[in-house]
Design an enzyme around this catalytic site. Structure first.
Site, PDB file in Angstrom:
ATOM      1  CB  SER A  10      -0.860   0.006   1.271  1.00 17.82           C
ATOM      2  OG  SER A  10      -1.346   1.288   1.568  1.00 17.82           O
ATOM      3  CE1 TYR A  57      -3.647   0.498   4.248  1.00 21.45           C
ATOM      4  CE2 TYR A  57      -4.893  -1.488   4.712  1.00 21.45           C
ATOM      5  CZ  TYR A  57      -4.312  -0.619   3.809  1.00 21.45           C
ATOM      6  OH  TYR A  57      -4.405  -0.876   2.459  1.00 21.45           O
TER       7      TYR A  57
HETATM    8  P1  NAP Z   1     -11.737  -5.187   0.062  1.00 21.45           P
HETATM    9  O1  NAP Z   1     -12.608  -4.660  -1.017  1.00 21.45           O
HETATM   10  O2  NAP Z   1     -12.075  -4.885   1.491  1.00 21.45           O
HETATM   11  O3  NAP Z   1     -11.546  -6.789  -0.119  1.00 21.45           O
HETATM   12  C1  NAP Z   1     -10.786  -7.478   0.829  1.00 21.45           C
HETATM   13  C2  NAP Z   1     -10.848  -8.944   0.475  1.00 21.45           C
HETATM   14  O4  NAP Z   1     -10.111  -9.681   1.454  1.00 21.45           O
HETATM   15  C3  NAP Z   1     -12.246  -9.506   0.484  1.00 21.45           C
HETATM   16  O5  NAP Z   1     -12.364 -10.485  -0.527  1.00 21.45           O
HETATM   17  C4  NAP Z   1     -12.349 -10.172   1.847  1.00 21.45           C
HETATM   18  O6  NAP Z   1     -13.322 -11.194   1.807  1.00 21.45           O
HETATM   19  C5  NAP Z   1     -10.938 -10.717   1.997  1.00 21.45           C
HETATM   20  N1  NAP Z   1     -10.501 -10.962   3.383  1.00 21.45           N
HETATM   21  C6  NAP Z   1     -10.435 -10.062   4.393  1.00 21.45           C
HETATM   22  N2  NAP Z   1      -9.968 -10.653   5.507  1.00 21.45           N
HETATM   23  C7  NAP Z   1      -9.750 -11.961   5.195  1.00 21.45           C
HETATM   24  C8  NAP Z   1      -9.282 -13.088   5.923  1.00 21.45           C
HETATM   25  N3  NAP Z   1      -8.935 -12.980   7.221  1.00 21.45           N
HETATM   26  N4  NAP Z   1      -9.167 -14.276   5.290  1.00 21.45           N
HETATM   27  C9  NAP Z   1      -9.519 -14.387   3.987  1.00 21.45           C
HETATM   28  N5  NAP Z   1      -9.974 -13.359   3.220  1.00 21.45           N
HETATM   29  C10 NAP Z   1     -10.081 -12.156   3.842  1.00 21.45           C
HETATM   30  O7  NAP Z   1     -10.259  -4.636  -0.150  1.00 21.45           O
HETATM   31  P2  NAP Z   1      -9.561  -4.119  -1.495  1.00 21.45           P
HETATM   32  O8  NAP Z   1      -9.730  -2.659  -1.594  1.00 21.45           O
HETATM   33  O9  NAP Z   1      -9.936  -5.004  -2.635  1.00 21.45           O
HETATM   34  O10 NAP Z   1      -8.035  -4.372  -1.081  1.00 21.45           O
HETATM   35  C11 NAP Z   1      -7.416  -5.619  -1.315  1.00 21.45           C
HETATM   36  C12 NAP Z   1      -6.007  -5.500  -0.780  1.00 21.45           C
HETATM   37  O11 NAP Z   1      -5.386  -4.346  -1.352  1.00 21.45           O
HETATM   38  C13 NAP Z   1      -5.960  -5.291   0.724  1.00 21.45           C
HETATM   39  O12 NAP Z   1      -4.805  -5.933   1.245  1.00 21.45           O
HETATM   40  C14 NAP Z   1      -5.797  -3.775   0.867  1.00 21.45           C
HETATM   41  O13 NAP Z   1      -5.147  -3.419   2.074  1.00 21.45           O
HETATM   42  C15 NAP Z   1      -4.929  -3.478  -0.311  1.00 21.45           C
HETATM   43  N6  NAP Z   1      -4.977  -2.107  -0.797  1.00 21.45           N
HETATM   44  C16 NAP Z   1      -6.161  -1.537  -1.122  1.00 21.45           C
HETATM   45  C17 NAP Z   1      -6.147  -0.225  -1.637  1.00 21.45           C
HETATM   46  C18 NAP Z   1      -7.405   0.504  -2.015  1.00 21.45           C
HETATM   47  O14 NAP Z   1      -7.339   1.760  -2.190  1.00 21.45           O
HETATM   48  N7  NAP Z   1      -8.546  -0.151  -2.156  1.00 21.45           N
HETATM   49  C19 NAP Z   1      -4.941   0.439  -1.815  1.00 21.45           C
HETATM   50  C20 NAP Z   1      -3.764  -0.196  -1.425  1.00 21.45           C
HETATM   51  C21 NAP Z   1      -3.790  -1.466  -0.942  1.00 21.45           C
HETATM   52  P3  NAP Z   1     -14.136 -11.638   3.149  1.00 21.45           P
HETATM   53  O15 NAP Z   1     -14.393 -10.384   3.937  1.00 21.45           O
HETATM   54  O16 NAP Z   1     -15.359 -12.295   2.616  1.00 21.45           O
HETATM   55  O17 NAP Z   1     -13.214 -12.572   3.861  1.00 21.45           O
HETATM   56  C1  GCO Z   2      -7.157   5.063   3.710  1.00 22.63           C
HETATM   57  C2  GCO Z   2      -7.244   4.159   2.514  1.00 22.63           C
HETATM   58  C3  GCO Z   2      -5.852   3.725   2.100  1.00 22.63           C
HETATM   59  C4  GCO Z   2      -5.939   2.812   0.909  1.00 22.63           C
HETATM   60  C5  GCO Z   2      -4.616   2.340   0.462  1.00 22.63           C
HETATM   61  C6  GCO Z   2      -3.742   3.446  -0.016  1.00 22.63           C
HETATM   62  O1  GCO Z   2      -8.026   4.967   4.573  1.00 22.63           O
HETATM   63  O2  GCO Z   2      -6.202   5.843   3.741  1.00 22.63           O
HETATM   64  O3  GCO Z   2      -8.063   3.033   2.776  1.00 22.63           O
HETATM   65  O4  GCO Z   2      -5.226   3.086   3.157  1.00 22.63           O
HETATM   66  O5  GCO Z   2      -6.713   1.701   1.207  1.00 22.63           O
HETATM   67  O6  GCO Z   2      -3.988   1.529   1.391  1.00 22.63           O
HETATM   68  O7  GCO Z   2      -2.632   2.863  -0.672  1.00 22.63           O
END
Ligand code: NAP
Ligand code: GCO
Length: 269
Positions: free
Chosen positions: A149, A162
């Site tokens: 992230s 986080y």
């Molecule tokens: P999301 O929409 O909240 O999806 C998270 C996924 O992880 C869901 O499929 C959830 O399914 C699963 N999950 C959560 N806890 C789990 C566990 N203990 N065991 C198995 N599955 C689990 O998140 P996202 O935005 O797609 O993000 C995916 C990844 O990218 C995360 O690691 C997040 O930190 C990272 N990320 C996101 C962003 C952003 O801006 N969206 C940016 C940087 C990094 P269930 O809840 O059904 O288990």
């Molecule tokens: C927040 C956001 C971010 C993104 C991502 C950025 O609350 O600041 O959720 O943390 O998820 O991780 O790279």
């Protein structure tokens, strides 16, 4: 003349994407499938797994979902062998995508809440990597991609757990890369910027007067590309890190963030 695109092919590979029932995980799984991989994915909610399998199938992707929690080592050690049995071979590509966030001021966050984020976002990736590595070593190599992230590099208010987890995930990536490179296992990370998924939906909600959420406006201003990312923006980098095209890339985090990390901020007119 050689077709360089062959280096990005994942034909014959088995990919396991954690958290692949929606969001970034689903986009990454689709990308790996479009490059030829067979897909296993997991989540904790059976109903979402079933819905996701239908969505993958509608796209011609024969993905198989498994309901287990990456923080429960006994579940992981039950399901990874089951996946290998179902797919007739060990996991070639692991994407540690599953993760949560809790947006709570540090003074108000309980230790239990802090621990829950660390457990899923950091320890879960360790448990999953530890489960697939022995077969990768035996097979002569593999790929592990950790979804880090911007918070692996930067902080902001209310996301201390986080950021600590994602900072740790960056260093776990680097350390496992060092430990397993000699076995031809490449461990790298992707650092998405702000991506429009359910996880960030609260930060983009329209205000009562129909205006954009203040945080939404803040991110647009902080992003040189002047937009939120979408999960599809991560597909190309995922295929690169999952394929032989990255066989000499170890311990790197590739930031896919529209330029946020490179940007000091909009200068005064
Ligand atoms: P999301 O929409 O909240 O999806 C998270 C996924 O992880 C869901 O499929 C959830 O399914 C699963 N999950 C959560 N806890 C789990 C566990 N203990 N065991 C198995 N599955 C689990 O998140 P996202 O935005 O797609 O993000 C995916 C990844 O990218 C995360 O690691 C997040 O930190 C990272 N990320 C996101 C962003 C952003 O801006 N969206 C940016 C940087 C990094 P269930 O809840 O059904 O288990
Ligand atoms: C927040 C956001 C971010 C993104 C991502 C950025 O609350 O600041 O959720 O943390 O998820 O991780 O790279």
């Amino acid at each position: 003349m050689e077709n360089i695109l062959n280096k990005f092919s994942l034909q014959g590979k088995v990919a396991l994407v954690t958290g692949g029932s929606y969001g970034i995980g689903m986009a990454v799984a689709k990308a790996l499938a479009y490059a030829g991989a067979r897909i296993a994915f997991n989540g904790r909610r059976a109903n979402l797994i079933e819905e996701a399998e239908k969505e993958y199938k509608a796209l011609g992707i024969d993905a198989k979902g498994y309901v287990f929690d990456i923080t429960k080592e006994e579940q992981v050690n039950e399901f990874v062998p089951q996946i290998e049995k179902d797919f007739g071979g060990s996991v070639d590509i692991l994407v540690n995508n599953a993760g949560i966030i809790k947006r709570i001021p540090a003074t108000e966050m309980s230790v239990e809440e802090f621990r829950q984020v660390i457990d899923i976002d950091l320890t879960g990736a360790f448990i999953m990597s530890k489960a697939v590595a022995p077969a990768m070593i035996k097979k002569g190599g593999g790929k592990i991609i950790n979804i880090c992230s911007l918070m692996s590099e930067l902080g902001r208010e209310t996301v201390c757990a986080y950021a600590a987890a994602k900072g740790g995930l960056k260093m776990l990536t680097r350390n496992l890369a060092c430990e397993w490179a000699e076995y031809n296992i490449q461990v790298n990370g992707i650092g998405p910027g702000y991506i429009a998924t359910p996880q960030t939906a609260p930060l983009r909600e329209r205000q009562a007067d129909g205006s954009r959420h203040p945080f939404d406006q803040f991110i647009i201003a902080k992003t040189p590309a002047a937009r939120w990312g979408v999960p599809e923006d991560l597909m190309g980098t995922s295929v690169f890190l999952a394929s032989e095209a990255s066989n000499f890339v170890n311990g790197q985090i590739i930031y896919v963030d529209g330029g946020i990390l490179a940007y000091i901020g909009k200068q005064p007119k």
